[in-house]
Design a protein around this motif. Sequence first.
Motif, PDB file in Angstrom:
ATOM      1  N   SER A   6       0.805  -1.224   0.000  1.00 32.84           N
ATOM      2  CA  SER A   6       0.000   0.000   0.000  1.00 32.84           C
ATOM      3  C   SER A   6       0.834   1.269   0.000  1.00 32.84           C
ATOM      4  CB  SER A   6      -0.942   0.018   1.202  1.00 32.84           C
ATOM      5  OG  SER A   6      -0.195   0.009   2.406  1.00 32.84           O
ATOM      6  N   GLY A   7       2.090   1.180   0.436  1.00 30.64           N
ATOM      7  CA  GLY A   7       2.941   2.363   0.508  1.00 30.64           C
ATOM      8  C   GLY A   7       3.128   3.053  -0.828  1.00 30.64           C
ATOM      9  N   GLU A   8       2.985   2.323  -1.905  1.00 32.61           N
ATOM     10  CA  GLU A   8       3.095   2.920  -3.239  1.00 32.61           C
ATOM     11  C   GLU A   8       1.939   3.866  -3.547  1.00 32.61           C
ATOM     12  OE1 GLU A   8       3.868   0.190  -6.528  1.00 32.61           O
ATOM     13  OE2 GLU A   8       4.193  -1.368  -5.003  1.00 32.61           O
ATOM     14  N   PHE A   9       0.839   3.732  -2.809  1.00 33.59           N
ATOM     15  CA  PHE A   9      -0.386   4.462  -3.134  1.00 33.59           C
ATOM     16  C   PHE A   9      -0.826   5.434  -2.040  1.00 33.59           C
ATOM     17  CE2 PHE A   9      -0.212   0.246  -4.999  1.00 33.59           C
ATOM     18  CZ  PHE A   9      -0.115   0.623  -6.338  1.00 33.59           C
ATOM     19  N   ILE A  10       0.026   5.612  -1.030  1.00 35.92           N
ATOM     20  CA  ILE A  10      -0.239   6.581   0.034  1.00 35.92           C
ATOM     21  C   ILE A  10       0.880   7.610  -0.005  1.00 35.92           C
ATOM     22  CG2 ILE A  10      -0.508   6.965   2.509  1.00 35.92           C
ATOM     23  CD1 ILE A  10      -1.249   3.952   2.735  1.00 35.92           C
TER      24      ILE A  10
END
Length: 171
Positions: free
Chosen positions: A39-43
Amino acid sequence: MSIADDTVHYLRANGLVLTTAESCTAGKIVTLLSEVEGSGEFIECGYVVYSPQAKQRLLHVNPQTIETFNLTSVEVAREMAMGALRDSTANVAVATTGILGPDDVDGIPAGTICFAWAFQVADECRVFSHQHRFCGGRCEVQKYATEYALQYLTRFHQRVLQGEKGEPDER
């Protein structure tokens, strides 16, 4: 799949990067998403702003908006979402502000949460907002509001994809 898994999948599939401007949800939107692997790619970032001063300083919420409409208002939520996008590389923002309870504040019932979803599309920002009242204790209302914010992110993004311009600013 959980709402967090569904949301991360949706962000990935649609090339969206998220920022949040959270008051009453206190960072739980970002926390919930961060539990999903990858998810870090999208936050991009998350703001947790309780005080009027923090909303003004960090998110550029107009003091007149707070004075006119109250901290718990869709107008403030809209400005929070637009402010989060302004200083971010994200292309979608979710904002929450409200009253978890147990007591009503300034005549606003406990459980009242105001939401805004802002989408950066080319050179314009498209914003959707509304208010919802949840029943339950503080922790329950916070959980419901967090999930609600994510459920409606995909719904409003679909409306943007269909060409909707968002809601007019009535001020």
